[in-house]
Motif scaffolding. Structure first.
Motif, short mmCIF file in Angstrom:
data_model
loop_
_atom_site.label_atom_id
_atom_site.label_comp_id
_atom_site.label_asym_id
_atom_site.label_seq_id
_atom_site.Cartn_x
_atom_site.Cartn_y
_atom_site.Cartn_z
N ASP A 44 17.98 -21.98 0.83
CA ASP A 44 17.33 -21.93 2.22
C ASP A 44 16.07 -22.63 2.29
N PRO A 45 15.60 -22.74 3.82
CA PRO A 45 14.41 -23.63 4.15
C PRO A 45 12.86 -22.79 3.72
N LYS A 46 12.94 -21.81 2.90
CA LYS A 46 11.60 -20.86 2.90
C LYS A 46 10.78 -21.84 2.23
N LEU A 47 11.12 -22.73 1.18
CA LEU A 47 10.11 -23.41 0.51
C LEU A 47 9.45 -24.38 1.31
N TYR A 48 10.26 -25.20 2.14
CA TYR A 48 9.90 -26.23 3.13
C TYR A 48 9.04 -25.40 4.03
N THR A 49 9.55 -24.38 4.67
CA THR A 49 8.75 -23.74 5.39
C THR A 49 7.32 -23.19 4.98
N THR A 50 7.20 -22.83 3.81
CA THR A 50 5.81 -22.46 3.17
C THR A 50 5.01 -23.77 3.04
N GLY A 51 5.55 -24.76 2.54
CA GLY A 51 4.72 -26.14 2.37
C GLY A 51 4.40 -26.50 3.81
N LEU A 52 5.21 -26.50 4.64
CA LEU A 52 4.98 -27.01 5.99
C LEU A 52 3.73 -26.10 6.63
N LEU A 53 3.84 -24.74 6.41
CA LEU A 53 2.47 -24.15 6.68
C LEU A 53 1.16 -24.88 6.18
N HIS A 54 1.20 -24.94 4.95
CA HIS A 54 0.10 -25.71 4.31
C HIS A 54 -0.71 -26.70 4.98
N PHE A 55 0.35 -27.82 5.21
CA PHE A 55 -0.28 -29.06 5.65
C PHE A 55 -0.33 -28.82 7.35
N ALA A 56 0.44 -27.86 7.73
CA ALA A 56 0.28 -27.74 9.42
C ALA A 56 -1.28 -27.23 9.61
N HIS A 57 -1.83 -26.55 9.04
CA HIS A 57 -3.43 -26.24 9.34
C HIS A 57 -4.24 -27.34 9.37
N ILE A 58 -3.82 -28.58 8.39
CA ILE A 58 -4.71 -29.76 8.59
C ILE A 58 -4.36 -30.28 9.95
N PHE A 59 -3.27 -30.53 10.32
CA PHE A 59 -2.92 -31.04 11.86
C PHE A 59 -3.73 -30.17 12.77
N LEU A 60 -3.47 -28.94 12.73
CA LEU A 60 -3.92 -27.87 13.65
C LEU A 60 -5.55 -28.09 13.70
N THR A 61 -6.20 -28.18 12.53
CA THR A 61 -7.71 -28.33 12.73
C THR A 61 -8.22 -29.55 13.19
N PHE A 62 -7.82 -30.58 12.84
CA PHE A 62 -8.07 -32.09 13.09
C PHE A 62 -7.70 -32.04 14.65
N GLU A 63 -6.50 -31.73 15.12
CA GLU A 63 -6.20 -32.11 16.44
C GLU A 63 -6.92 -30.98 17.37
N ALA A 147 -3.24 -17.44 12.07
CA ALA A 147 -4.60 -17.06 12.15
C ALA A 147 -5.17 -16.78 10.68
N GLN A 148 -4.56 -17.04 9.93
CA GLN A 148 -5.20 -17.19 8.57
C GLN A 148 -4.65 -18.15 7.43
N TYR A 149 -5.50 -18.65 6.60
CA TYR A 149 -5.10 -19.65 5.90
C TYR A 149 -4.15 -19.42 4.77
N LYS A 153 -7.26 -23.61 -1.04
CA LYS A 153 -7.58 -25.15 -0.95
C LYS A 153 -7.19 -25.62 0.50
N VAL A 154 -6.35 -24.88 1.20
CA VAL A 154 -6.19 -25.08 2.71
C VAL A 154 -7.45 -24.93 3.42
N ALA A 155 -7.96 -23.73 2.96
CA ALA A 155 -9.19 -23.33 3.72
C ALA A 155 -10.48 -24.60 3.47
N ASP A 156 -10.44 -24.75 2.41
CA ASP A 156 -11.61 -25.68 2.15
C ASP A 156 -11.19 -27.26 2.59
N PHE A 157 -9.95 -27.51 2.60
CA PHE A 157 -9.81 -28.71 3.36
C PHE A 157 -9.95 -28.58 4.71
N CYS A 158 -9.86 -27.62 5.43
CA CYS A 158 -9.90 -27.50 6.91
C CYS A 158 -11.63 -27.44 7.17
N ALA A 159 -12.28 -26.66 6.39
CA ALA A 159 -13.78 -26.57 6.31
C ALA A 159 -14.23 -27.82 6.19
#
Length: 349
Positions: A44-63, A147-149, A153-159
């Motif tokens: 199932d796409p659970k692993l892809y979805t989890t990964g997508l969530l990680h780098f999604a925060h990078i897009f969401l933050t800089f955009e 609303a949560q990281y 490392k995702v939080a650090d990247f966004c910071a």
């Protein structure tokens, strides 16, 4: 008037040259991990979805930071809702991060950034749409998730993004070039590879009652890798690159260095996340290479594999598969893998 002199090399070519070795390193670390999020290793796409969530925060933050520089309601345009609940300073403590609250950027920089992104380029809305569909979460639960990281490392990247963009908004160009051009150049290939899993795979975790349940994957689930219009993004890519040429005479030499150094940092942060996971789990990348290079059939002289070799091969394969199936590994590996695969064609920019 232009504040910088026109250099011999374009800013985009300077970014490519400066990040080439870092990009190569990241590709070597990551690209082999992507198949572990797809059949037959994933059901199932659970692993892809989890990964997508990680780098999604990078897009969401800089955009989100970029959107703060845009006119609230441009002439002739209807007001649009925010693309992310992570508005620039939502989680920012002004006393902990005082560098974010500095003097405003120059009018020339703001004007340039306001017109740099063509319509249809931003990815946040599409990423959120994909995540909501793939996760099958209720809208309220989905907003709580975003609303949560999902990791430190995702939080650090966004910071880091906030700290860099706050005083130097021109470094948004580094994020635009690294992330948008990656989606442009490798997006069709990635979309094709992911699409091979079939609609049934991608809908296995989705809510069948959603309004877009019958929409194609390019509009839900995998819309990150698609662009509006009949040209599938080629027109948007060309317009973006044309507009980027305006930076050649606008930015000072120091500002160009800021952009180039930020691009290098983006790659280092991504690669650092993989190294951290390898270290925490005791993973030996050289051992992984040897496992992949091992002969598949053991002792060929006798026409059948040696028993000890067969056991070792089976155990190694299982260990490798188990390592990638651990959520904390796959979430980062798939996320970065998508980015790295998208960057395979960067040298043709």
């Amino acid at each position: 008037m232009a504040r910088g002199s026109v250099p011999q090399a374009t800013l985009s070519s300077e970014i490519n040259t400066a990040t080439r070795s870092l990009h190569t390193e990241l590709n070597k670390l990551i690209t082999a991990r992507v198949p572990f999020a797809l059949p037959p290793l994933a059901s199932d796409p659970k692993l892809y979805t989890t990964g997508l969530l990680h780098f999604a925060h990078i897009f969401l933050t800089f955009e989100s930071l970029w959107n703060d520089l845009l006119p609230t309601n441009p002439p002739g345009a209807a007001a649009s809702p925010p693309t992310s609940p992570l508005l620039s300073f939502l989680l920012v403590n002004p006393y902990a991060e005082p560098e974010l609250f500095t003097s405003p950027p120059s009018p020339q920089t703001v004007a340039f950034l306001q017109r740099l992104r063509p319509k249809g380029l931003a990815r946040s809305a599409r990423i959120k749409k994909d995540l909501q569909y793939l996760s099958g979460l209720h809208p309220t639960d989905f907003d709580v998730m975003l609303a949560q990281y999902p990791g430190d490392k995702v939080a650090d990247f966004c910071a880091h993004i906030r700290k860099s963009v706050g005083p130097k908004p021109h470094v948004l160009i580094a994020y635009a070039w690294c992330f948008y051009m990656a989606v442009f150049s490798g997006g069709r290939w990635i979309r094709g590879e992911l699409g091979k899993a079939g609609p049934e795979f991608w809908s296995s975790g989705a809510d069948a009652g959603t309004q877009d349940a019958d929409a194609p994957l390019t509009e839900k689930g995998l819309s990150l890798w698609s662009f509006p219009g009949i040209h599938d993004g080629e027109d948007i890519k060309g317009e973006f690159k044309d507009r980027l040429l305006g930076a050649e005479a606008l930015f000072t030499p120091d500002e160009r260095v800021d952009v180039i150094e930020e691009a290098k940092t983006i790659f280092k942060l991504c690669a650092g996340l993989v190294h951290e996971l390898d270290g925490a789990l005791g993973t030996d990348l050289e051992q992984l290479k040897r496992m992949k290079a091992a002969p598949p059939h053991g002792n060929q002289m006798h026409g059948k594999p040696d028993k000890s070799e067969a056991v070792t091969s089976k155990e190694s394969h299982q260990a490798l598969r188990t390592w990638f199936q651990r959520p904390e590994v796959t979430s980062a590996a798939v996320a970065l893998g998508c980015l790295a695969c998208a960057g395979v064609l960067w040298l043709s920019y």
